[in-house]
Design a protein around this motif. Structure first.
Motif, mmCIF file in Angstrom:
data_model
loop_
_atom_site.group_PDB
_atom_site.id
_atom_site.type_symbol
_atom_site.label_atom_id
_atom_site.label_comp_id
_atom_site.label_asym_id
_atom_site.label_seq_id
_atom_site.Cartn_x
_atom_site.Cartn_y
_atom_site.Cartn_z
ATOM 1 N N HIS A 115 -0.296 -16.572 16.852
ATOM 2 C CA HIS A 115 -1.234 -17.543 17.427
ATOM 3 C C HIS A 115 -2.642 -17.305 16.915
ATOM 4 O O HIS A 115 -3.397 -18.260 16.673
ATOM 5 N N ALA A 116 -3.030 -16.071 16.730
ATOM 6 C CA ALA A 116 -4.367 -15.752 16.230
ATOM 7 C C ALA A 116 -4.547 -16.273 14.806
ATOM 8 O O ALA A 116 -5.607 -16.820 14.459
ATOM 9 N N GLU A 117 -3.512 -16.101 13.968
ATOM 10 C CA GLU A 117 -3.589 -16.594 12.598
ATOM 11 C C GLU A 117 -3.648 -18.127 12.571
ATOM 12 O O GLU A 117 -4.379 -18.720 11.779
ATOM 13 N N GLN A 118 -2.881 -18.758 13.431
ATOM 14 C CA GLN A 118 -2.909 -20.218 13.513
ATOM 15 C C GLN A 118 -4.286 -20.697 13.950
ATOM 16 O O GLN A 118 -4.823 -21.663 13.395
ATOM 17 N N LYS A 119 -4.863 -20.005 14.936
ATOM 18 C CA LYS A 119 -6.200 -20.379 15.412
ATOM 19 C C LYS A 119 -7.232 -20.200 14.299
ATOM 20 O O LYS A 119 -8.103 -21.050 14.093
ATOM 21 N N ARG A 120 -7.123 -19.095 13.568
ATOM 22 C CA ARG A 120 -8.051 -18.837 12.469
ATOM 23 C C ARG A 120 -7.927 -19.920 11.400
ATOM 24 O O ARG A 120 -8.934 -20.429 10.899
ATOM 25 N N GLN A 121 -6.722 -20.326 11.072
ATOM 26 C CA GLN A 121 -6.506 -21.377 10.077
ATOM 27 C C GLN A 121 -7.115 -22.701 10.554
ATOM 28 O O GLN A 121 -7.774 -23.401 9.787
ATOM 29 N N ILE A 122 -6.891 -23.008 11.792
ATOM 30 C CA ILE A 122 -7.444 -24.262 12.346
ATOM 31 C C ILE A 122 -8.965 -24.205 12.379
ATOM 32 O O ILE A 122 -9.640 -25.193 12.039
ATOM 33 N N ASP A 123 -9.538 -23.065 12.761
ATOM 34 C CA ASP A 123 -10.996 -22.914 12.764
ATOM 35 C C ASP A 123 -11.566 -23.096 11.355
ATOM 36 O O ASP A 123 -12.612 -23.743 11.178
ATOM 37 N N LEU A 124 -10.897 -22.525 10.366
ATOM 38 C CA LEU A 124 -11.352 -22.691 8.979
ATOM 39 C C LEU A 124 -11.287 -24.152 8.554
ATOM 40 O O LEU A 124 -12.201 -24.658 7.897
ATOM 41 N N GLU A 125 -10.228 -24.837 8.925
ATOM 42 C CA GLU A 125 -10.110 -26.257 8.606
ATOM 43 C C GLU A 125 -11.243 -27.051 9.253
ATOM 44 O O GLU A 125 -11.837 -27.936 8.628
ATOM 45 N N ILE A 126 -11.544 -26.728 10.491
ATOM 46 C CA ILE A 126 -12.629 -27.422 11.200
ATOM 47 C C ILE A 126 -13.950 -27.169 10.490
ATOM 48 O O ILE A 126 -14.758 -28.092 10.307
ATOM 49 N N ASN A 127 -14.185 -25.928 10.081
ATOM 50 C CA ASN A 127 -15.427 -25.613 9.370
ATOM 51 C C ASN A 127 -15.528 -26.374 8.057
ATOM 52 O O ASN A 127 -16.597 -26.877 7.696
ATOM 53 N N PHE A 128 -14.424 -26.462 7.321
ATOM 54 C CA PHE A 128 -14.440 -27.204 6.063
ATOM 55 C C PHE A 128 -14.708 -28.679 6.299
ATOM 56 O O PHE A 128 -15.473 -29.303 5.566
ATOM 57 N N VAL A 129 -14.108 -29.241 7.308
ATOM 58 C CA VAL A 129 -14.343 -30.654 7.622
ATOM 59 C C VAL A 129 -15.795 -30.863 8.031
ATOM 60 O O VAL A 129 -16.451 -31.821 7.590
ATOM 61 N N ARG A 130 -16.338 -29.970 8.840
ATOM 62 C CA ARG A 130 -17.735 -30.061 9.270
ATOM 63 C C ARG A 130 -18.665 -29.978 8.051
ATOM 64 O O ARG A 130 -19.610 -30.762 7.918
ATOM 65 N N ASP A 131 -18.382 -29.033 7.150
ATOM 66 C CA ASP A 131 -19.198 -28.902 5.940
ATOM 67 C C ASP A 131 -19.103 -30.153 5.075
ATOM 68 O O ASP A 131 -20.103 -30.612 4.512
ATOM 69 N N SER A 132 -17.911 -30.720 4.986
ATOM 70 C CA SER A 132 -17.733 -31.952 4.210
ATOM 71 C C SER A 132 -18.538 -33.098 4.807
ATOM 72 O O SER A 132 -19.186 -33.858 4.086
#
Length: 191
Positions: free
Chosen positions: A66-83
Motif C-alpha cells: 500500500h505504501a508503494e502504491q501511495k507513493r506511485q500515486i503521489d508521484l503521478e499527482i505531482n507530475f500532473v500538477r507540474d504539467s
C-alpha cells in the motif's frame, strides 16, 4: 525512491524559476525564449512521467504494498500538477506575446489611418483647385527659367504623390503581415 523525489523536486524548482522569470520577460524574443524553455520543461515532465509508468509496469500490482502504491500515486499527482503549471505558464507567455502583437497592430493601423487622411486631403485639394494640367503650367511660364522651375516643381509634386502612394501600399502590407502574425499566435495558443 530518493532519485524520484529528487527529480520531482528538481522539476518543481525549474518550473518555479521559469515562472519567476516569466514576470521579467518584456520583448517578443524574450517571451518566445520563455515559451521555448517552458516547452522543454513540459518535455522533461513527460519523460519523467514515462519513466514512472515504466517503473509502475515493472512492479506488479500484487507485489506492491500500500505504501508503494501511495507513493506511485503521489508521484503521478505531482507530475500532473507540474504539467498543469507548465501549461499555464505557456498560456500566460502566449497571451503576453499576443498582447504585444495587438499593440503593434494597433500602432500600424493608426499610422495607416493617418496616411489615408493625408492622402484624402491631397485629393481634396486637387479637386478644389480644379482641372490644372501639367501642360498648362508649363505653357504659362513667362521665361525659360520660369519653365525650368515649373518643371522641377511638377516633378517634386509628382514624386511626393508617388511616395505617398508607396507609403500607403507599404503600410497596408505591414498591417496584413501583423494580422497574420497575430492570428498565428492565437492559433498556437489554441493548440
Amino acid at each position: 525512491m530518493k532519485l524520484q523525489r529528487f527529480t520531482a523536486f528538481f522539476v518543481a524548482l525549474c518550473l518555479f524559476f521559469c515562472l519567476c522569470h516569466t514576470v521579467a520577460a518584456t520583448t517578443s524574443a524574450e517571451i518566445q525564449e520563455e515559451i521555448d524553455r517552458l516547452e522543454e520543461g513540459a518535455d522533461a515532465i513527460a519523460a519523467q512521467q514515462e519513466q514512472l509508468e515504466e517503473e509502475k509496469a515493472q512492479i506488479s500490482a500484487e507485489a506492491m504494498t500500500h505504501a508503494e502504491q501511495k507513493r506511485q500515486i503521489d508521484l503521478e499527482i505531482n507530475f500532473v500538477r507540474d504539467s498543469v503549471q507548465n501549461i499555464n505558464a505557456q498560456v500566460h507567455q502566449y497571451n503576453l506575446l499576443i498582447a504585444e502583437r495587438q499593440v503593434e497592430l494597433d500602432g500600424l493601423e493608426q499610422a495607416h489611418q493617418e496616411l489615408v487622411g493625408r492622402y484624402r486631403q491631397r485629393m481634396r485639394a486637387m479637386q478644389e483647385r480644379g482641372d490644372v494640367s501639367i501642360w498648362s503650367v508649363l505653357f504659362s511660364s513667362k521665361s525659360f527659367a520660369d519653365l525650368l522651375n515649373s518643371r522641377v516643381m511638377i516633378e517634386e509634386i509628382a514624386r511626393a504623390d508617388h511616395n505617398m502612394l508607396d507609403e500607403l501600399r507599404q503600410s497596408s502590407a505591414e498591417i496584413l503581415l501583423a494580422k497574420d502574425a497575430l492570428a498565428d499566435q492565437k492559433a498556437a495558443l489554441e493548440l
